[in-house]
Motif scaffolding. Structure first.
Motif, PDB file in Angstrom:
ATOM      1  N   ALA A 240       0.924  -1.235  -0.002  1.00  0.00           N
ATOM      2  CA  ALA A 240      -0.223   0.177   0.142  1.00  0.00           C
ATOM      3  C   ALA A 240       0.714   1.177  -0.010  1.00  0.00           C
ATOM      4  N   VAL A 241       0.366   2.328  -0.626  1.00  0.00           N
ATOM      5  CA  VAL A 241       1.107   3.716  -0.614  1.00  0.00           C
ATOM      6  C   VAL A 241       0.363   4.759   0.070  1.00  0.00           C
TER       7      VAL A 241
ATOM      8  N   LEU B  51       4.177   8.168  13.792  1.00  0.00           N
ATOM      9  CA  LEU B  51       3.561   7.044  13.190  1.00  0.00           C
ATOM     10  C   LEU B  51       3.626   6.111  14.468  1.00  0.00           C
TER      11      LEU B  51
ATOM     12  N   ALA C 129       2.651   2.064  15.432  1.00  0.00           N
ATOM     13  CA  ALA C 129       2.315   0.889  14.629  1.00  0.00           C
ATOM     14  C   ALA C 129       2.266  -0.382  15.591  1.00  0.00           C
TER      15      ALA C 129
ATOM     16  N   ILE D 294       0.803  -4.669  15.857  1.00  0.00           N
ATOM     17  CA  ILE D 294       0.611  -6.000  15.401  1.00  0.00           C
ATOM     18  C   ILE D 294      -0.046  -6.865  16.599  1.00  0.00           C
TER      19      ILE D 294
ATOM     20  N   LEU E  21      -3.814  -3.474   8.086  1.00  0.00           N
ATOM     21  CA  LEU E  21      -3.279  -4.640   7.149  1.00  0.00           C
ATOM     22  C   LEU E  21      -3.740  -5.951   7.706  1.00  0.00           C
TER      23      LEU E  21
ATOM     24  N   ALA F 125       4.761   0.805  18.605  1.00  0.00           N
ATOM     25  CA  ALA F 125       5.996   1.344  18.301  1.00  0.00           C
ATOM     26  C   ALA F 125       5.850   2.886  18.023  1.00  0.00           C
TER      27      ALA F 125
ATOM     28  N   LEU G  45       7.150   5.986  15.611  1.00  0.00           N
ATOM     29  CA  LEU G  45       8.082   6.096  14.451  1.00  0.00           C
ATOM     30  C   LEU G  45       8.157   7.437  13.893  1.00  0.00           C
TER      31      LEU G  45
ATOM     32  N   CYS H  10       8.439   9.300  10.566  1.00  0.00           N
ATOM     33  CA  CYS H  10       8.523   9.240   8.864  1.00  0.00           C
ATOM     34  C   CYS H  10       9.303  10.301   8.452  1.00  0.00           C
TER      35      CYS H  10
ATOM     36  N   VAL I 213       5.125   2.875   2.417  1.00  0.00           N
ATOM     37  CA  VAL I 213       4.657   1.663   1.914  1.00  0.00           C
ATOM     38  C   VAL I 213       4.686   0.795   2.680  1.00  0.00           C
ATOM     39  N   ALA I 214       3.742   0.077   2.752  1.00  0.00           N
ATOM     40  CA  ALA I 214       3.245  -1.091   3.658  1.00  0.00           C
ATOM     41  C   ALA I 214       2.818  -2.305   3.367  1.00  0.00           C
TER      42      ALA I 214
ATOM     43  N   TRP J 143      11.146  -0.240   8.784  1.00  0.00           N
ATOM     44  CA  TRP J 143      10.765  -0.998   9.929  1.00  0.00           C
ATOM     45  C   TRP J 143       9.879  -2.271   9.505  1.00  0.00           C
TER      46      TRP J 143
ATOM     47  N   LEU K  76       7.377  -5.369  11.726  1.00  0.00           N
ATOM     48  CA  LEU K  76       6.633  -6.055  12.896  1.00  0.00           C
ATOM     49  C   LEU K  76       6.512  -7.401  12.940  1.00  0.00           C
ATOM     50  N   LEU K  77       6.503  -8.077  13.743  1.00  0.00           N
ATOM     51  CA  LEU K  77       6.622  -9.691  13.790  1.00  0.00           C
ATOM     52  C   LEU K  77       5.449 -10.085  14.442  1.00  0.00           C
TER      53      LEU K  77
ATOM     54  N   GLN L 128       4.922  -7.768   9.223  1.00  0.00           N
ATOM     55  CA  GLN L 128       4.460  -6.649   8.402  1.00  0.00           C
ATOM     56  C   GLN L 128       5.690  -5.582   8.198  1.00  0.00           C
TER      57      GLN L 128
ATOM     58  N   MET M  24       7.273  -1.811   6.561  1.00  0.00           N
ATOM     59  CA  MET M  24       6.991  -0.359   6.423  1.00  0.00           C
ATOM     60  C   MET M  24       8.340   0.261   5.746  1.00  0.00           C
TER      61      MET M  24
ATOM     62  N   PHE N 109       9.887   3.322   2.382  1.00  0.00           N
ATOM     63  CA  PHE N 109       9.249   4.487   1.905  1.00  0.00           C
ATOM     64  C   PHE N 109       9.922   4.817   0.473  1.00  0.00           C
TER      65      PHE N 109
END
Lengths: 322, 322
Positions: free
Chosen positions: A32-33, A42, A44, A46, A87, B32, B34, B36, B43-44, B85, B87-88, B133, B135, B137
Motif C-alpha cells: 500500500a502507498v 507514526l 504501529a 500488530i 493490514l 512502536a 516512529l 516518517c 509503503v506497507a 521497519w 513488526l513480527l 509486516q 514498512m 518509503f
C-alpha cells in the motif's frame, strides 16, 4: 486452496473499512502507498488471534473479524494514537463465503466506526489464524507509554474488567447464567470488546502512563508500574464490577476475574495529582466510564489491598486457554 | 504457554535488526513510535508463512526467520521502496530456545543487511505461523506499481526462477540431485531467497510496472499485464534457467518450473522502449542479474511463445503445497 479462491478472498477485502484521502494505493498491489500527516509520529502495532487460543472453535465469524481489529485499536488507544490504516493477514482452512462475509462485516463495521481503511493483506491456507497490523498517528512527542508513571500517581481503569473472561466461559459452555440479559451482556463483552480509542486520545497530556489491559488487570497494571520503575497498590473494594458479572459469579469471583480474567481491552492508566482536576474535567467519568482503582508507589511489585490487609493474589495475568 | 515464556520470547526480539535513529520507541510497549521522513510516502505490506503450507515441517528455523522477512522485503522491492521497519507476529507451539535463537539469527542477519529495525511484535501459542509486516518509503509519487505497463514495453525478470521450487522439492525429498553443489544451490534458493531491494530502488523512474514473483512467473507476469490493462507474451527460449536447475530436472522441466514454480521472490518488470537505454546503463545486467523474457502487448492474456508457435501452458501460478 487454489489461487482462484485467493483471488475471491482478495476481492472480499478490496473495499473494507473507511475510504481515506491519505490512501494513495490500497489493496491489490505488492504494498500500500500511504501519505503520513506532517508533524505527526507514526504508531504501529500488530496482534494475532489464533483459533482455540484466543477464541473457541466455532466462534461467530463476525466476532472474530471485530476482535481482530479491536485488539489492535486497543493497542493504539493505549498509545494515545488516532488510528488510520490496517493490514490483514488471514490464514484459513477453506474459502467459505458465508464465513468470510460475516468476518468481513465484523471487521468492516468497526473499521468504519474508527475511520480505519484496510489497505492491504495476505491470505493463505492453514489453521484459522488472524493477524491485523495497525497504524495511526500522534502529534510529535504526544504518545502515551507505559514508562512515565511516578509514585503517588493515581491509577484508573476503563469499563468493567472481568466481563470478557466470563463471556468466554459462556462461549465455551463452562458457565451458565440464569438471567438472559446478564448472559447476553457478558457474551457481548467477549465477542465485541470496545476499544477505548476516544479515551486514549483524551488522555494525551494528562496520563503519565497507559497500558492496554489484555492479559488481566493486575498483571498489566504491574507491567505499567514496572516500566515506570515503581510498584502499584490496587484497592480491592474500588475494582469496578458489572451487575451482570456480580450476578453471574458472585462478588468474590467477580473481583478475581476483574483482576486476572484477561481479554478485557480496557485502558489502565496513571494520572499525576497535578493533572487530576483537568483529567476529571476533560474526561468525565459518566462519559468515559473509568474508575479509580489505586495508586503507584515506590515499593516494587503489584499488590491488592482490602481495607488494612494485603490480599494474596496470583500475580500472573491471564494464561490463554488451550 | 505460560506468560513467563512470552516474556522470554519478547526479550529474544527486543534487540533484533538494525538500530535506527527514526525509531522513537521500539519493542516493549503497546505500539512502536516512529518518525516518517518528510517528503516521502509510506509503503506497507504484510505476508504470512504457515508451516506445511509455505515450508515443510522441520525446516531450519534460521531459514524460516530469513524467509519471513525476505518475502516482505520482496514486496517492498517490487514497489521501489526503501525498507525501514518491521513488526513480527509469531504463533508457535512451544518456546524452544534453540529454535528461537536460530529463527532470530535468520531474521536478524537479513534485517541488518537491509537496515531494517524490528520495532514490535506479538507472540502467541499455536501452530507455527509467522507473519511479518514491513514498512518503507518512496519519494513522493515514485512508487512502482503493477499498473503502468503499456503494449510494447519489454518484460524482464531478475535471477533464475524455478530454482526455489526445485529447492523445495529437495527439502521435501521429492527430488534427488546427483551433484552436491547443484543440490546445495537449489536448496539455498528456497531457504534463503534474495529480496531484490537494490534492483527495485534502481528501477524507480525506469520501469513502467513491477511485481514480486511469488506465485510463479507466468501467473504473476500475467497479473502485472492485467493490472496494466494489457497482455504479455513470454519467449520460452529467453527464460533464464540456472545450470543447477537444468542439471537437476532437465531442460524442459526447468523451463516449466521457471514459469510456474513459485516462491521465487524475484522481480518481474516492464520497461518502455524510451527508457531501455537508461535502464541498461543504470542497471547493468552483470550487476543486477536480469533477463529480457518478453513484451507486453495489447491482446489480453499471458502466453508463452516458442519460435513461431504458442505453447500450451497452464495459466495457474504455483498452488502452495499441502
Amino acid at each position: 486452496m487454489p489461487l482462484s479462491e485467493f483471488d475471491l478472498i482478495r476481492r472480499f477485502f478490496s473495499d473494507c473499512g473507511a475510504q481515506r484521502a491519505d490512501v494513495v494505493l490500497g489493496v491489490g498491489d505488492d504494498g500500500a502507498v500511504l501519505e503520513c500527516p506532517p508533524g505527526s509520529q507514526l504508531v504501529a502495532a500488530i496482534d494475532t488471534l489464533v483459533e482455540e487460543v484466543h477464541f473457541p472453535k466455532g466462534s461467530p465469524a463476525r466476532s472474530i473479524g471485530h476482535r481482530a481489529l479491536a485488539v489492535n485499536l486497543s493497542d493504539l488507544a493505549a498509545m494515545g494514537a488516532k488510528p488510520a490504516w490496517a493490514l490483514l493477514a488471514l490464514a484459513l482452512p477453506a474459502a467459505d463465503e458465508d464465513w468470510l462475509a460475516q468476518f468481513r462485516q465484523g471487521l468492516d463495521a468497526l473499521a468504519q466506526q474508527h475511520e480505519v481503511a484496510l489497505v492491504g493483506g495476505d491470505t493463505t491456507g492453514g489453521k484459522l489464524c488472524v493477524t491485523v497490523q495497525i497504524m495511526g498517528f500522534v502529534p510529535h512527542g504526544a504518545a502515551l507509554t507505559r514508562r512515565g508513571g511516578q509514585p503517588g500517581d493515581e491509577v484508573f481503569v476503563s469499563g468493567t474488567p472481568g466481563d470478557s473472561a466470563a463471556g468466554l466461559m459462556l462461549e465455551q459452555s463452562r458457565l451458565s447464567v440464569a438471567d438472559a440479559g446478564h448472559a447476553q451482556w457478558l457474551l457481548e463483552r467477549f465477542r465485541y470488546p470496545t476499544p477505548r480509542v476516544a479515551l486514549g486520545l483524551a488522555l494525551r497530556g494528562l496520563a503519565s502512563a497507559c497500558i492496554d489491559v489484555s492479559d488481566g488487570l493486575l498483571g498489566d497494571c504491574g507491567r505499567l508500574a514496572e516500566a515506570s520503575g515503581c510498584g502499584v497498590s490496587l484497592d480491592y473494594d474500588s475494582l469496578p464490577v458489572s451487575a451482570a458479572l456480580r450476578a453471574a459469579v458472585g462478588e468474590e469471583r467477580a473481583r478475581e476475574l476483574a483482576l486476572t480474567g484477561g481479554e478485557d481491552y480496557e485502558l489502565c492508566f496513571s494520572v499525576p495529582a497535578a493533572q487530576l482536576e483537568q483529567f476529571v474535567a476533560r474526561c468525565p467519568a459518566a462519559q468515559f466510564g473509568w474508575s479509580r482503582i489505586g495508586a503507584l508507589r515506590s515499593q516494587r511489585g503489584a499488590v491488592v489491598q482490602r481495607g488494612a490487609s494485603v490480599m494474596q493474589v496470583s500475580h500472573r495475568g491471564f494464561d490463554h486457554f488451550g
